[in-house]
Design a protein around this motif. Structure first.
Motif, PDB file in Angstrom:
ATOM      1  N   GLU A  52      -9.550   7.552   7.432  1.00 21.76           N
ATOM      2  CA  GLU A  52      -8.289   8.198   7.080  1.00 21.76           C
ATOM      3  C   GLU A  52      -7.096   7.447   7.659  1.00 21.76           C
ATOM      4  O   GLU A  52      -6.012   7.424   7.082  1.00 21.76           O
ATOM      5  N   ALA A  53      -7.284   6.802   8.797  1.00 25.17           N
ATOM      6  CA  ALA A  53      -6.198   6.083   9.462  1.00 25.17           C
ATOM      7  C   ALA A  53      -5.931   4.706   8.847  1.00 25.17           C
ATOM      8  O   ALA A  53      -4.942   4.065   9.174  1.00 25.17           O
ATOM      9  N   GLU A  54      -6.803   4.240   7.952  1.00 22.89           N
ATOM     10  CA  GLU A  54      -6.676   2.917   7.332  1.00 22.89           C
ATOM     11  C   GLU A  54      -5.527   2.891   6.335  1.00 22.89           C
ATOM     12  O   GLU A  54      -5.398   3.773   5.488  1.00 22.89           O
ATOM     13  N   VAL A  55      -4.684   1.875   6.459  1.00 21.63           N
ATOM     14  CA  VAL A  55      -3.604   1.643   5.502  1.00 21.63           C
ATOM     15  C   VAL A  55      -3.694   0.179   5.076  1.00 21.63           C
ATOM     16  O   VAL A  55      -3.942  -0.701   5.900  1.00 21.63           O
ATOM     17  N   GLN A  56      -3.517  -0.042   3.782  1.00 17.23           N
ATOM     18  CA  GLN A  56      -3.536  -1.398   3.242  1.00 17.23           C
ATOM     19  C   GLN A  56      -2.270  -1.621   2.433  1.00 17.23           C
ATOM     20  O   GLN A  56      -1.823  -0.729   1.715  1.00 17.23           O
ATOM     21  N   VAL A  57      -1.716  -2.811   2.575  1.00 18.31           N
ATOM     22  CA  VAL A  57      -0.554  -3.212   1.791  1.00 18.31           C
ATOM     23  C   VAL A  57      -0.970  -4.457   1.022  1.00 18.31           C
ATOM     24  O   VAL A  57      -1.451  -5.419   1.612  1.00 18.31           O
ATOM     25  N   GLU A  58      -0.820  -4.406  -0.312  1.00 17.07           N
ATOM     26  CA  GLU A  58      -1.242  -5.558  -1.106  1.00 17.07           C
ATOM     27  C   GLU A  58      -0.131  -6.021  -2.036  1.00 17.07           C
ATOM     28  O   GLU A  58       0.687  -5.219  -2.487  1.00 17.07           O
ATOM     29  N   PHE A  59      -0.126  -7.331  -2.262  1.00 18.52           N
ATOM     30  CA  PHE A  59       0.842  -7.920  -3.187  1.00 18.52           C
ATOM     31  C   PHE A  59       0.231  -9.175  -3.793  1.00 18.52           C
ATOM     32  O   PHE A  59      -0.720  -9.757  -3.259  1.00 18.52           O
TER      33      PHE A  59
END
Length: 105
Positions: A52-59
């Motif tokens: 739940e704490a995982e965050v991903q930023v993709e581009f």
């Protein structure tokens, strides 16, 4: 060759929304100082089968050379260093990493 660069981090318990807000602040204030197009950036958050704490930023990037140029550019931005210190207060130390994927048509 188009690729997806994805940055991962894990928010400290109770700090996920603050970490997400800081990540969005980075896009608006620091990312805009680079030559990358952040209009198509997506942010993902852990839900089912993921932390739940995982965050991903993709581009999307054109290739690894473009990503290296991006890394070199942000390293020279003083605001990035200051932002990193604030972000370090709300994410788990050592949880950040990058992944790069080729887009297969």
């Amino acid at each position: 060759m188009s690729m997806i660069a994805r940055w991962h981090f894990e928010a400290k318990f109770g700090h996920k929304q603050e970490a997400i807000a800081l990540s969005k602040e980075w896009d608006e204030q620091i990312g805009k100082q680079t030559d990358l197009d952040f209009d198509g950036t997506r942010m993902l958050s852990g839900s089912v089968g993921a932390k739940e704490a995982e965050v991903q930023v993709e581009f999307e990037i054109d290739g690894l050379d473009e990503l290296q140029t991006f890394f070199d550019k942000i390293a020279s931005i003083k605001m990035h260093e200051d932002w990193g210190k604030r972000m370090g207060e709300v994410i788990v130390s050592g949880s950040t990493y990058w992944e790069v994927f080729r887009i297969v048509d």
